[in-house]
Structure formats: structure tokens, C-alpha cells
Design a protein around this motif. Structure first.
Motif, PDB file in Angstrom:
ATOM      1  N   LEU A  48       0.827  -1.205   0.000  1.00  0.00           N
ATOM      2  CA  LEU A  48       0.000   0.000   0.000  1.00  0.00           C
ATOM      3  C   LEU A  48       0.864   1.259   0.000  1.00  0.00           C
ATOM      4  CD1 LEU A  48      -2.753   1.344   0.064  1.00  0.00           C
ATOM      5  CD2 LEU A  48      -2.744   1.101   2.564  1.00  0.00           C
ATOM      6  N   ALA A  49       2.001   1.222   0.693  1.00  0.00           N
ATOM      7  CA  ALA A  49       2.898   2.386   0.691  1.00  0.00           C
ATOM      8  C   ALA A  49       3.293   2.759  -0.733  1.00  0.00           C
ATOM      9  CB  ALA A  49       4.135   2.091   1.534  1.00  0.00           C
ATOM     10  N   ARG A  50       3.492   1.755  -1.581  1.00  0.00           N
ATOM     11  CA  ARG A  50       3.887   2.022  -2.975  1.00  0.00           C
ATOM     12  C   ARG A  50       2.678   2.431  -3.813  1.00  0.00           C
ATOM     13  NH1 ARG A  50       7.333  -0.359   0.745  1.00  0.00           N
ATOM     14  NH2 ARG A  50       9.469  -0.018  -0.005  1.00  0.00           N
ATOM     15  N   ASN A  54       8.801   5.375   5.280  1.00  0.00           N
ATOM     16  CA  ASN A  54       7.628   4.951   4.513  1.00  0.00           C
ATOM     17  C   ASN A  54       7.839   3.539   3.996  1.00  0.00           C
ATOM     18  OD1 ASN A  54       5.113   5.212   3.230  1.00  0.00           O
ATOM     19  ND2 ASN A  54       6.045   5.955   1.339  1.00  0.00           N
ATOM     20  N   GLY A  55       6.784   2.723   4.059  1.00  0.00           N
ATOM     21  CA  GLY A  55       6.864   1.354   3.573  1.00  0.00           C
ATOM     22  C   GLY A  55       7.805   0.494   4.398  1.00  0.00           C
ATOM     23  N   GLN A  56       7.774   0.664   5.724  1.00  0.00           N
ATOM     24  CA  GLN A  56       8.693  -0.051   6.602  1.00  0.00           C
ATOM     25  C   GLN A  56       7.929  -0.793   7.705  1.00  0.00           C
ATOM     26  OE1 GLN A  56      11.992   0.024   5.780  1.00  0.00           O
ATOM     27  NE2 GLN A  56      11.338   1.348   4.089  1.00  0.00           N
ATOM     28  N   ASP A 106       1.467  11.841  -0.813  1.00  0.00           N
ATOM     29  CA  ASP A 106       2.106  12.358   0.405  1.00  0.00           C
ATOM     30  C   ASP A 106       1.490  11.729   1.652  1.00  0.00           C
ATOM     31  OD1 ASP A 106       3.912  13.777   1.935  1.00  0.00           O
ATOM     32  OD2 ASP A 106       2.673  15.583   2.036  1.00  0.00           O
ATOM     33  N   ILE A 107       1.306  10.406   1.594  1.00  0.00           N
ATOM     34  CA  ILE A 107       0.788   9.638   2.724  1.00  0.00           C
ATOM     35  C   ILE A 107       1.776   8.512   3.010  1.00  0.00           C
ATOM     36  CG2 ILE A 107      -1.030   8.058   3.504  1.00  0.00           C
ATOM     37  CD1 ILE A 107      -2.970   9.705   1.770  1.00  0.00           C
ATOM     38  N   ALA A 124       3.867   7.742  17.621  1.00  0.00           N
ATOM     39  CA  ALA A 124       3.829   9.211  17.537  1.00  0.00           C
ATOM     40  C   ALA A 124       4.864   9.731  16.544  1.00  0.00           C
ATOM     41  CB  ALA A 124       4.063   9.817  18.920  1.00  0.00           C
ATOM     42  N   PHE A 125       6.023   9.092  16.502  1.00  0.00           N
ATOM     43  CA  PHE A 125       7.058   9.464  15.539  1.00  0.00           C
ATOM     44  C   PHE A 125       6.572   9.233  14.109  1.00  0.00           C
ATOM     45  CE2 PHE A 125      10.965   7.921  13.219  1.00  0.00           C
ATOM     46  CZ  PHE A 125      11.564   9.163  13.060  1.00  0.00           C
ATOM     47  N   LEU A 126       5.979   8.068  13.864  1.00  0.00           N
ATOM     48  CA  LEU A 126       5.494   7.748  12.516  1.00  0.00           C
ATOM     49  C   LEU A 126       4.289   8.603  12.128  1.00  0.00           C
ATOM     50  CD1 LEU A 126       5.792   3.857  12.662  1.00  0.00           C
ATOM     51  CD2 LEU A 126       7.323   5.443  11.474  1.00  0.00           C
ATOM     52  N   ALA A 127       3.501   8.990  13.130  1.00  0.00           N
ATOM     53  CA  ALA A 127       2.312   9.792  12.855  1.00  0.00           C
ATOM     54  C   ALA A 127       2.628  11.267  12.663  1.00  0.00           C
ATOM     55  CB  ALA A 127       1.320   9.654  14.016  1.00  0.00           C
TER      56      ALA A 127
END
Length: 246
Positions: free
Chosen positions: A169-171, A235-237, A177-178, A225-228
Motif C-alpha cells: 500500500l505504501a507504494r 515509509n513502507g517499513q 504524500d501519505i 507518535a514518531f510515525l504519525a
């Protein structure tokens, strides 16, 4: 604390207890308005909402089956009506049933897959359609996907599916920009983890990490919180949050 998130809005599925509750409180502290999703315990969700409001934040509680696309569509609708949009979705909702493959009850398998796989897919699909630009989806896997522990195979199979969904989904969201990532906690002192384990097993697992303790829900919420928030280049991790296990 992460960068201020005033005006940003988060949905946290499974937000009424354990890691989900810690995520709700952390995102609210960072300035997010938060929709606290629950499935079976409205009282705990309302308690989480009261805690956020008492600390000066904004929150609502919304119930529903994560595997039901209509109910989850209503979750997004209620959040947008209350706060104006959705910027971050954190999908902590999940269940864990443990037993050897040879003995595993297939009805339990179906129930776990409905919540862990179908539920994750429903939430991811809605997030892909409705997150605003500069948004983030954070799914939940488990560090046990790398540890090959007996009795965990059905649960690991469900979470491996979540990892695959996350990475693809990341790809697919190129140009939006999500960010889409998964957090994979190790042994964490939550009711989900502690249920059915005796004191000796809990003690053994608490010594597995080099830091020689169980994780705390707040440890995981810190990474969410860091990822948000500020982690716009992650991204994609799949991010392992386990104190160094495996």
C-alpha cells in the motif's frame, strides 16, 4: 514530544485499552484530536475520552466491528463530522489466539483472521481513500514474525499478511504524500500479551531482550507518535519495537 499537531486528527482502532490507549493519550498530548474506536467495551473507550478531555484535548468514542466496512465507514464519517477530516489512522485492533497448528481450532482461526486480516484491510482501504495529504497510516504487526515461536503460527500468519499489505500500500499511494508503515512490538505488558501466561513464562519473556524487561505500552506509543508526526521520510517499513529481541 513530537512536533505540534494542532488541527490534525487521528483515528485509533482498538483505542480503548493496552497499546491503543497509550497511543490515544500520546497523540492527544501531541495535539491531535482523536477518535477512540472500540469493539466490545464502550466504558473503557469513554474513560479514555474523559482522560483526553480532562487534559485539555479533544476526543470522541466510536464503536464498531473492524471487519465490517459499513461500520468502519461510519467511524470515518463520525470522525470527519466531529473534527473536519482524518490525517492519521493507527490500526491497533487485533486478537491473539495461541495453539499448535495440529490442534488449532479453525473457528478461532476464522475469528482471528476477520479481525487481524480483514479488519486491517478494511481500515487500510478506508485510509487510502480518505486520509488527507501529509497523512499517515500505522498498522500493527508483531516481532514474533521473526522469532518462530511454537503455538504462534496462526497469529503470525495473520500479522505477516498485515506486513505484506503495508509494504505494498505504501507504494500504491505514490504521489499522495501519505506514509504507510507497520509497528512490530515485542513482548509488551498488556492484557492481550499477559492473558494465559503463568508467572514463570512472563519472567522468561521479560528477560529475552537485552534491556531485560517487558515493553510498556508507552514505549510503543512513542514510536507510533514518531510515525504519525515528524517521520515523513519513513515509509513502507516495518519498525520493530522490542528492546533488541531477535
Amino acid at each position: 514530544m513530537s512536533a505540534p499537531a494542532a488541527g490534525r486528527v487521528a483515528i485509533v482502532t482498538g483505542g480503548s485499552g493496552g497499546i491503543g490507549r497509550a497511543v490515544v493519550e500520546r497523540l492527544a498530548a501531541d495535539g491531535f484530536s482523536v477518535a477512540v474506536h472500540f469493539s466490545g467495551n464502550p466504558g473503557r473507550a469513554e474513560e479514555a475520552v474523559r482522560t483526553v478531555i480532562e487534559r485539555g484535548g479533544r476526543a470522541i468514542a466510536v464503536g464498531g466491528d473492524v471487519g465490517d466496512e459499513t461500520a468502519m465507514g461510519a467511524l470515518f464519517d463520525e470522525t470527519e463530522n466531529a473534527f473536519g477530516g482524518v490525517d492519521v489512522v493507527v490500526n491497533t485492533a487485533g486478537i491473539m489466539v495461541l495453539a499448535p497448528v495440529a490442534e488449532f481450532d479453525l473457528e478461532a482461526l476464522d475469528r482471528m483472521h476477520r479481525i487481524n486480516i480483514r479488519g486491517s484491510f478494511v481500515i487500510a482501504q478506508l485510509a487510502a481513500r480518505r486520509l488527507r495529504s501529509s497523512g499517515a497510516l500505522v498498522n500493527f504487526s508483531t516481532s514474533v514474525t521473526r522469532l518462530q515461536m511454537p503455538t504462534y503460527a496462526p497469529y503470525v500468519a495473520s500479522k505477516a499478511a498485515v506486513e505484506g499489505l503495508t509494504l505494498i500500500l505504501a507504494r500504491e499511494l505514490r504521489g499522495r504524500d501519505i506514509t504507510v508503515n507497520a509497528v512490530a512490538p515485542g513482548p509488551t505488558a498488556t492484557p492481550l500479551f499477559l492473558d494465559g501466561k503463568d508467572e514463570d513464562e512472563v519472567q522468561r519473556l521479560s528477560q529475552a531482550a537485552p534491556l531485560e524487561r517487558l515493553g510498556r505500552p508507552e514505549d510503543v506509543a512513542e514510536v507510533v507518535a514518531f510515525l504519525a508526526g515528524p517521520a515523513r521520510w519513513v515509509n513502507g517499513q516495518v519498525v520493530f519495537v522490542n528492546g533488541g529481541i531477535g
